[in-house]
Enzyme design. Structure first.
Site, PDB file in Angstrom:
ATOM      1  N   GLU A 123       0.852  -1.181   0.000  1.00  0.00           N
ATOM      2  CA  GLU A 123       0.000   0.000   0.000  1.00  0.00           C
ATOM      3  C   GLU A 123       0.895   1.240   0.000  1.00  0.00           C
ATOM      4  OE1 GLU A 123      -2.776   0.415   3.251  1.00  0.00           O
ATOM      5  OE2 GLU A 123      -3.854   2.012   2.228  1.00  0.00           O
ATOM      6  N   GLY A 263       2.670   2.372  10.948  1.00  0.00           N
ATOM      7  CA  GLY A 263       2.390   1.550  12.125  1.00  0.00           C
ATOM      8  C   GLY A 263       2.267   0.080  11.789  1.00  0.00           C
ATOM      9  N   MET A 265       0.234  -2.878   8.628  1.00  0.00           N
ATOM     10  CA  MET A 265      -0.439  -3.007   7.335  1.00  0.00           C
ATOM     11  C   MET A 265      -1.323  -4.252   7.308  1.00  0.00           C
ATOM     12  SD  MET A 265      -0.949  -1.784   4.389  1.00  0.00           S
ATOM     13  CE  MET A 265      -2.130  -2.612   3.336  1.00  0.00           C
ATOM     14  N   GLU A 266      -2.523  -4.045   6.783  1.00  0.00           N
ATOM     15  CA  GLU A 266      -3.579  -5.054   6.888  1.00  0.00           C
ATOM     16  C   GLU A 266      -3.593  -6.093   5.771  1.00  0.00           C
ATOM     17  OE1 GLU A 266      -4.049  -1.742   6.143  1.00  0.00           O
ATOM     18  OE2 GLU A 266      -5.676  -1.476   4.715  1.00  0.00           O
ATOM     19  N   ASN A 267      -2.461  -6.437   5.174  1.00  0.00           N
ATOM     20  CA  ASN A 267      -2.430  -7.431   4.108  1.00  0.00           C
ATOM     21  C   ASN A 267      -3.303  -8.635   4.460  1.00  0.00           C
ATOM     22  OD1 ASN A 267      -0.058  -5.915   3.112  1.00  0.00           O
ATOM     23  ND2 ASN A 267       0.895  -6.827   4.906  1.00  0.00           N
ATOM     24  N   GLU A 300      -5.800  -3.178  12.436  1.00  0.00           N
ATOM     25  CA  GLU A 300      -5.457  -3.989  11.251  1.00  0.00           C
ATOM     26  C   GLU A 300      -6.399  -5.178  11.123  1.00  0.00           C
ATOM     27  OE1 GLU A 300      -3.567  -2.359   9.418  1.00  0.00           O
ATOM     28  OE2 GLU A 300      -2.743  -1.042  10.962  1.00  0.00           O
ATOM     29  N   HIS A 303      -9.643  -4.138   9.626  1.00  0.00           N
ATOM     30  CA  HIS A 303      -9.562  -3.887   8.177  1.00  0.00           C
ATOM     31  C   HIS A 303      -9.981  -5.117   7.367  1.00  0.00           C
ATOM     32  CE1 HIS A 303      -8.099   0.073   7.268  1.00  0.00           C
ATOM     33  NE2 HIS A 303      -6.935  -0.043   7.875  1.00  0.00           N
ATOM     34  N   GLU A 322     -10.091   3.859   6.039  1.00  0.00           N
ATOM     35  CA  GLU A 322      -9.293   4.319   7.191  1.00  0.00           C
ATOM     36  C   GLU A 322     -10.145   5.044   8.232  1.00  0.00           C
ATOM     37  OE1 GLU A 322      -6.710   3.010   7.797  1.00  0.00           O
ATOM     38  OE2 GLU A 322      -5.865   2.372   5.880  1.00  0.00           O
TER      39      GLU A 322
HETATM   40  N1  TRP Z   1      -3.253   0.758   5.712  1.00  0.00           N
HETATM   41  C1  TRP Z   1      -2.310   0.995   6.779  1.00  0.00           C
HETATM   42  C2  TRP Z   1      -3.161   1.251   8.005  1.00  0.00           C
HETATM   43  O1  TRP Z   1      -3.631   0.387   8.613  1.00  0.00           O
HETATM   44  C3  TRP Z   1      -1.435   2.163   6.488  1.00  0.00           C
HETATM   45  C4  TRP Z   1      -0.099   1.870   5.912  1.00  0.00           C
HETATM   46  C5  TRP Z   1       0.792   1.009   6.381  1.00  0.00           C
HETATM   47  C6  TRP Z   1       0.536   2.547   4.841  1.00  0.00           C
HETATM   48  N2  TRP Z   1       1.955   1.104   5.638  1.00  0.00           N
HETATM   49  C7  TRP Z   1       1.811   2.042   4.713  1.00  0.00           C
HETATM   50  C8  TRP Z   1       0.153   3.539   3.986  1.00  0.00           C
HETATM   51  C9  TRP Z   1       2.715   2.513   3.758  1.00  0.00           C
HETATM   52  C10 TRP Z   1       1.041   4.013   3.028  1.00  0.00           C
HETATM   53  C11 TRP Z   1       2.307   3.497   2.915  1.00  0.00           C
HETATM   54  O2  TRP Z   1      -3.515   2.321   8.341  1.00  0.00           O
HETATM   55 ZN    ZN Z   2      -5.760   1.528   8.496  1.00  0.00          ZN
END
Ligand code: TRP
Ligand code: ZN
Length: 894
Positions: A123, A263, A265-267, A300, A303, A322
């Protein structure tokens, strides 16, 4: 497109070809990773005819075939952003081989290395740094992944979804195959190949399916993961109970990585986290760290439904996932806090404490953004670099907008809207209109006016005026709204604002509320809906003039302008039945006192804290019937960032002088009270992360801070003892912070001891860096902060390529220490320019976040602005500066 060309929301077009299935094969190697991608591209019926569009960024193309054949002459075109392929069939198989160098990727976007392992961050647009792909969130495909790597250095091979197969290969290598059964956009793809160990737990979902939960960390960190696992289980249960949403995979993984831009990432099924938001044990993490881990794990996890199952059509819709997910994690935290309380009153207070923290964050982070050159609606209309739009506005104000929907529709109505949203849009990439449309349809209400919150930037001012008619026993409340112009959006329209109102009687108790024309009273707090520029409401049947308590619970993200005497603020500090407003009355009073002190400091007048304020403050300090966590918030100063915006023009030096004077004066005047509360609040027994204990520790540390500020030998002695004998990080760090925020000579020894003890511990050292970067100078004898920061950069534990270190030390200085950063000789700005340029060479996302420290420069006095301008110009004129930083400084200077 030349750099600096904005991308417009209005220009959205679906792609002519999307992707049905993706099969990825990774041969992982630090310097030359080969990626083979097999795509089944399909014609999109809803889009005009056109080529297959594939985005690619810093890729080496090794080969490409179309239905097994080499491209014909002119069939394949290289463009600025990737590739275009002309095809005529409705379904086409592409095989694309690319080569990338993860070891050289310091952007931490795409595939990169951290401590010998391989990690991805896709992301928003990182997937195109791995392979050519229609890397947009409206392309949702089924992914299968095979990865192979060296078995010794990367014994663990993870990707999204379910594990199909693993096996050994020649030359010490091994492989794994994964399949994600759900459609997903490329930004949710992830892989990890590293030397990790997992804490595992099996739980049953609400439908009785057993799922495997794993938290993967380096072996040395296994003693710090149980809290993250507990948080995951709590999150899973909460989403089942509150929203009826179940985990949809058989396995859910969290992986911790030391080098990470954000912080977490919700992969899909494979959340990747900054170690800061996974690892916590009593010796290394404060109560706040425990709380942050819990809320980021929840965020996360949530998400998975709000973001993954239903995703965004385009990045302008970012707040769709978000804002909604921040709202959900905030509700979760409030529920967790309330659940741990032992009475309904304590639960209400605990919820208020969560709310206070959220609003404090909004005022410190989002209000200044709205007042500066980056101001944008929660759904922006344009951007140059999407990474710059992961903002407080999209996240925090976005969450406030969702919360207003809850306030307007009620619990049940809101839940019905959510249910309808999933029933219509599961598996789709949608817009904010789709979301609000479901809320409107499920409740049979018109939310067209409400949609303005999505298109209008700026913090509205809500003006309130009351008129008391003693003869009629009625009170007329007039509410007016006005949103000042923001960058690029001069004209503003009225918004739909829910205003929660109570009326307080002379004895401090809430009065029954009867609006003119109504039969009898309803609740003592009710929500007025302001939809026009101005409107009045008349409350009747009152026997004495009431004191209004407005915007209870902070029912809308606005600035409330209301003329209130000091006496009335003190009255509400003591009696407002809404704990949020009780806190806010104190903050307003404190703000008034601080701004007056700052004006005196600027004019060279002597500083004096008004006695009446001292009395109101002391009443809260000594009230041991109140929840300790609440009192800790009530005694805390408003944030400097928020106060700076309230000073016009802003001037950090006198503001800091005011804050130091106030802290010291209160500490001196109430020494005995602070001391007795401090002694009473000791938490016995083994550390547990629990809101009641955390509240006591917070208040205790707050008392210590006021006491050390006052500088008495007893206080320094107490702090030193607490530092030496602390049984957990909250106490140890609290004592260190109190010592650092004083001019006691003991600070040096404590800092050294802390460094010595945690030398090998990256996360704990971040606290040590941050504390020194953010330190106030309590006397001229205190060390020069800038020199200190520069010296700390040479510490072997510091690294410009690790975002956590940069945020702690440089962020601690540029963002959390305005008085020192804006020193009169301008040396802070020269240092800022130098560091932004250096960071930008490796990691534009991190550089851009540091660059933002000066975006609000026009709020300062003309003298300060004149010193800042050359630094901004220097960065703007730097050759090869990234689009990320260019957008920030460009907008600042325009
Ligand atoms: N989607 C992530 C969240 O939970 C945000 C995020 C994590 C992100 N890493 C990133 C956005 C790198 C941009 C680039 O909020
Ligand atoms: Zn988020």
């Amino acid at each position: 497109m030349p750099p600096g060309t904005p991308i417009l929301r209005s220009a959205y077009q679906p792609l002519a070809y999307t992707v049905a299935t993706v099969d990825l094969d990774f041969h992982l190697d630090p310097k030359a990773t080969q990626v083979t991608s097999r795509l089944q591209c399909v014609r999109n019926e809803d889009a005009p005819a056109g080529p297959i569009v594939l985005f690619g960024d810093t890729l080496e193309l090794v080969s490409l075939t179309i239905d097994g054949a080499a491209p014909a002459d002119g069939q394949l075109r290289h463009t600025d952003s990737g590739l275009e392929i002309d095809v005529s069939a409705d379904s086409v198989a592409l095989e694309i081989v690319t080569r990338i160098d993860p070891s050289a990727n310091l952007t931490l976007s795409g595939l990169y290395q951290s401590r010998g392992g391989f990690f991805t961050q896709c992301e928003a647009e990182g997937f195109r740094r791995i392979t050519y792909f229609p890397d947009r969130p409206d392309v949702m495909a089924r992914f299968t992944v095979r990865l192979e790597a060296d078995a010794a250095t990367c014994p663990v091979l993870l990707s999204n979804g379910n594990l199909l197969e693993t096996g050994a290969l020649p030359n010490g290598r091994h492989f794994a195959r994964w399949e994600d059964p759900f459609l997903k956009p490329s930004y949710l793809f992830a892989l990890v190949a590293a030397d990790l160990k997992a804490l595992e737990r099996k739980v049953d979902t609400m439908s009785g399916r057993e799922v495997l939960l794993q938290v993967w960390v380096e072996a040395r960190d296994l003693d710090r993961v149980s809290h993250a696992m507990d948080s995951l289980v709590h999150s899973l249960r909460w989403d089942e109970e509150v929203f009826g949403l179940e985990l949809d995979l058989d396995r859910f993984m969290i992986v911790a990585v030391s080098d990470f831009n954000m912080g977490a990432m919700e992969n899909k099924g494979l959340n990747i986290f900054n170690t800061k938001y996974v690892l916590a044990n009593p010796d290394t993490g404060t109560d706040l760290d425990f709380e942050n881990v819990e809320s980021v794990v929840a965020h996360e996890y949530f998400h998975n439904w709000t973001g993954n199952r239903v995703t965004c059509r385009d990045w302008f819709q970012l707040t769709l996932k978000e804002g909604l997910t921040v709202f959900r994690d905030q509700q979760f935290t409030a529920d967790m806090m309330a659940r741990a309380s032992d009475s309904p009153a304590a639960a209400a207070s605990a919820r208020a404490v969560t709310r206070i923290a959220n609003v404090r964050g909004l005022r410190a982070g989002q209000f200044p953004e709205d007042a500066g050159p980056m101001a944008h609606p929660i759904r922006p209309d344009s951007y140059q670099e999407i990474n710059n739009f992961y903002t407080a506005t999209v996240y925090q104000k976005g969450a406030e907008v969702i919360r207003m929907l809850l306030t307007l529709l009620g619990r049940e109505g809101f839940r019905n809207g959510m249910d309808l949203y999933f029933s219509y849009h599961d598996g789709q990439a949608v817009t904010c209109d789709d979301f609000v449309g479901c809320m409107a349809e499920a409740n049979g209400v018109d939310l067209d006016l409400f949609m303005r919150w999505y298109s209008q930037a700026g913090t509205p001012h809500l003006k309130a005026e009351g008129a008391w008619d003693a003869a009629a026993g009625s009170y007329t409340l007039t509410l007016s709204q006005h949103t000042p112009p923001t960058a690029g959006q001069p004209d503003k329209l009225p918004l739909h604002i829910p205003v929660a109102v109570g009326l307080i009687g002379p004895d401090g108790a809430d009065l029954p509320l009867v609006l003119a024309g109504e039969a009898g009273p309803g609740d003592t707090t009710r929500v007025l809906e302001l939809k026009e520029a101005s409107r009045s409401w008349t409350f009747t049947g009152l026997s004495a003039e009431p004191v209004p308590s407005l915007l209870r619970g902070f029912s809308a993200p606005v600035i409330l302008d209301i003329a209130e005497s000091d006496e009335r603020l003190a009255f509400r500090m003591a009696f407002d039945a809404d704990p949020f407003n009780r806190w806010d009355a104190g903050q307003r009073y404190m703000e008034r006192v601080i701004l007056a002190l700052a004006a005196d400091a600027a004019a060279g007048r002597p500083l004096e804290v008004p006695q009446a304020f001292g009395h109101a403050f002391r009443a809260l300090l000594i009230d041991d019937s109140l929840d300790a966590a609440f009192v800790a918030e009530a005694l805390a100063l408003p944030s400097e960032a928020y106060l700076l915006d309230r000073l016009q023009p802003a001037d950090p030096a006198p503001l800091r002088a005011a804050l130091i004077h106030l802290t010291r004066a209160l500490g001196l005047a109430m020494k005995a009270d602070f001391l007795s509360r401090y002694l009473d609040l000791e938490v016995d027994g083994e550390y547990r992360y629990h809101p009641l204990d955390a509240g006591k520790r917070a208040l205790r540390n707050q008392c210590l801070r006021y006491l050390t500020a006052a500088g008495s030998a007893t206080a320094i002695d107490l702090a030193t003892k607490q530092f030496e004998h602390a049984g957990n990080m909250t106490e140890r760090y609290g004592a260190l912070a109190a010592l650092v925020q004083s001019d006691a000579p003991a600070r040096v020894g404590a800092l050294e001891a802390f460094h010595q003890r945690y030398m090998g511990d990256a996360l704990v050292l971040d606290k040590w860096f941050q504390l020194q970067a953010g330190a106030w100078r309590w006397s001229d004898a205190a060390p020069d902060t800038l020199a200190q920061v520069q010296a700390l950069m040479a510490n072997p534990a510091f690294s410009l390529s690790n975002p956590n270190k940069v945020y702690a030390l440089l962020g601690g200085y540029f963002k959390a220490n305005p008085a020192e950063f804006h020193r009169a000789d301008g040396a802070g700005y020269a240092f800022w320019a130098e560091q932004v340029i250096a960071l930008d060479r490796n990691n534009p996302q991190v550089a851009s976040r540091m660059a933002r420290a000066l975006e609000g420069w026009r709020k300062f006095t003309p003298e300060i602005q004149a010193r800042i301008r050359p630094a901004l110009e220097k960065v703007a004129a730097t050759e090869g500066i990234s689009p990320d930083v260019a957008e920030i400084v460009g907008k600042a200077l325009s």
